[in-house]
Design a protein around this motif. Structure first.
Motif, short mmCIF file in Angstrom:
data_model
loop_
_atom_site.label_atom_id
_atom_site.label_comp_id
_atom_site.label_asym_id
_atom_site.label_seq_id
_atom_site.Cartn_x
_atom_site.Cartn_y
_atom_site.Cartn_z
N THR A 10 -48.00 -83.14 34.82
CA THR A 10 -48.46 -84.26 36.13
C THR A 10 -47.80 -83.67 37.48
O THR A 10 -49.36 -84.62 38.21
N ILE A 11 -46.86 -83.21 37.66
CA ILE A 11 -46.33 -83.32 39.61
C ILE A 11 -47.98 -81.96 39.82
O ILE A 11 -47.58 -82.14 41.08
N TYR A 12 -48.07 -80.98 38.76
CA TYR A 12 -48.86 -80.16 39.76
C TYR A 12 -50.79 -80.95 39.77
O TYR A 12 -51.38 -80.42 40.49
N ALA A 13 -50.55 -81.58 38.61
CA ALA A 13 -52.40 -82.37 38.68
C ALA A 13 -52.34 -83.59 39.82
O ALA A 13 -52.91 -83.33 40.27
N ASP A 14 -50.71 -83.99 40.00
CA ASP A 14 -50.95 -85.14 41.34
C ASP A 14 -50.99 -84.74 42.74
O ASP A 14 -51.51 -85.25 43.83
N ASN A 15 -50.65 -82.68 42.49
CA ASN A 15 -51.04 -82.50 43.53
C ASN A 15 -52.36 -81.50 43.66
O ASN A 15 -52.30 -80.43 44.83
N GLY A 16 -52.99 -81.34 43.50
CA GLY A 16 -53.97 -80.71 43.18
C GLY A 16 -54.10 -80.02 42.28
O GLY A 16 -55.84 -78.91 42.71
N PHE A 17 -53.55 -79.01 41.11
CA PHE A 17 -53.64 -78.56 40.32
C PHE A 17 -53.88 -78.67 39.19
O PHE A 17 -52.49 -79.61 38.81
N ASN A 18 -54.85 -78.65 38.98
CA ASN A 18 -55.04 -79.51 37.31
C ASN A 18 -54.67 -78.31 35.93
O ASN A 18 -54.50 -77.20 36.28
N GLY A 19 -54.40 -78.82 35.19
CA GLY A 19 -53.36 -77.29 33.93
C GLY A 19 -54.76 -76.69 34.24
O GLY A 19 -54.22 -75.43 33.61
N GLY A 20 -55.94 -76.58 34.00
CA GLY A 20 -56.94 -75.43 33.76
C GLY A 20 -56.86 -74.24 34.85
O GLY A 20 -56.97 -73.32 34.67
N ASP A 21 -56.56 -75.42 35.74
CA ASP A 21 -56.44 -74.11 37.63
C ASP A 21 -55.33 -73.59 37.23
O ASP A 21 -55.30 -72.02 38.52
N LEU A 22 -54.04 -73.46 36.94
CA LEU A 22 -53.16 -73.24 36.48
C LEU A 22 -52.57 -71.42 36.11
O LEU A 22 -52.28 -70.40 36.63
N PHE A 23 -54.12 -71.57 34.71
CA PHE A 23 -54.61 -69.94 34.05
C PHE A 23 -54.36 -68.84 35.19
O PHE A 23 -55.83 -69.38 36.21
N GLY A 24 -54.18 -68.25 35.13
CA GLY A 24 -54.20 -66.51 36.56
C GLY A 24 -54.27 -67.02 37.23
O GLY A 24 -54.96 -66.19 38.12
N LEU A 25 -53.51 -67.68 38.19
CA LEU A 25 -53.30 -68.11 39.68
C LEU A 25 -51.72 -67.36 39.54
O LEU A 25 -51.47 -67.78 40.88
N ARG A 26 -51.48 -67.36 38.52
CA ARG A 26 -49.84 -66.64 39.50
C ARG A 26 -49.76 -65.42 40.31
O ARG A 26 -48.93 -65.32 41.06
N ARG A 27 -50.43 -64.58 40.24
CA ARG A 27 -50.62 -63.67 40.87
C ARG A 27 -50.65 -63.82 42.40
O ARG A 27 -50.05 -63.82 43.31
#
Length: 114
Positions: A10-27
């Motif tokens: 929820t913290i990430y989604a409130d700031n514009g990073f939806n759950g699906g957007d986080l996968f593969g974003l670590r690098r």
């Protein structure tokens, strides 16, 4: 753990990073040279802003786990009677609740604990 994951995402989604957007974003998330990482709202995030958001997510997860522990303790204590019928006469238990809350606050807000 489900409550922790809920507040984390929820913290990430409130700031514009939806759950699906986080996968593969670590690098790209951990790359110090990228200072224009764009979220789903079109905002650009610097490395420092991303790390601050990451630490906020970690803290929210931790606090959610602490709150769930309070609920578990009260549920186990009042298995048959309500908390109003049984009361909070176990002073060790009451102290433990306050101590856990104070420890969580110190670990969340004290400098150098991030």
């Amino acid at each position: 753990a489900a409550a922790g994951f809920f507040v984390y995402f929820t913290i990430y989604a409130d700031n514009g990073f939806n759950g699906g957007d986080l996968f593969g974003l670590r690098r790209r998330w951990d790359d110090r040279t990228i200072n224009d990482l764009e979220d789903s709202f079109g905002q650009q995030w610097t490395y420092e802003q991303r790390k601050r958001l990451e630490y906020t997510g970690h803290t929210a997860y931790f606090v959610a786990i602490v709150v769930v522990q309070w609920a578990d303790l009260l549920i186990c204590k009042t298995r048959k009677l309500s908390i109003f019928q049984q009361g909070m006469w176990n002073h060790n238990l009451t102290f433990a609740l306050f101590f856990e809350t104070a420890l969580a606050a110190v670990l969340s807000y004290a400098p150098g604990t991030d």
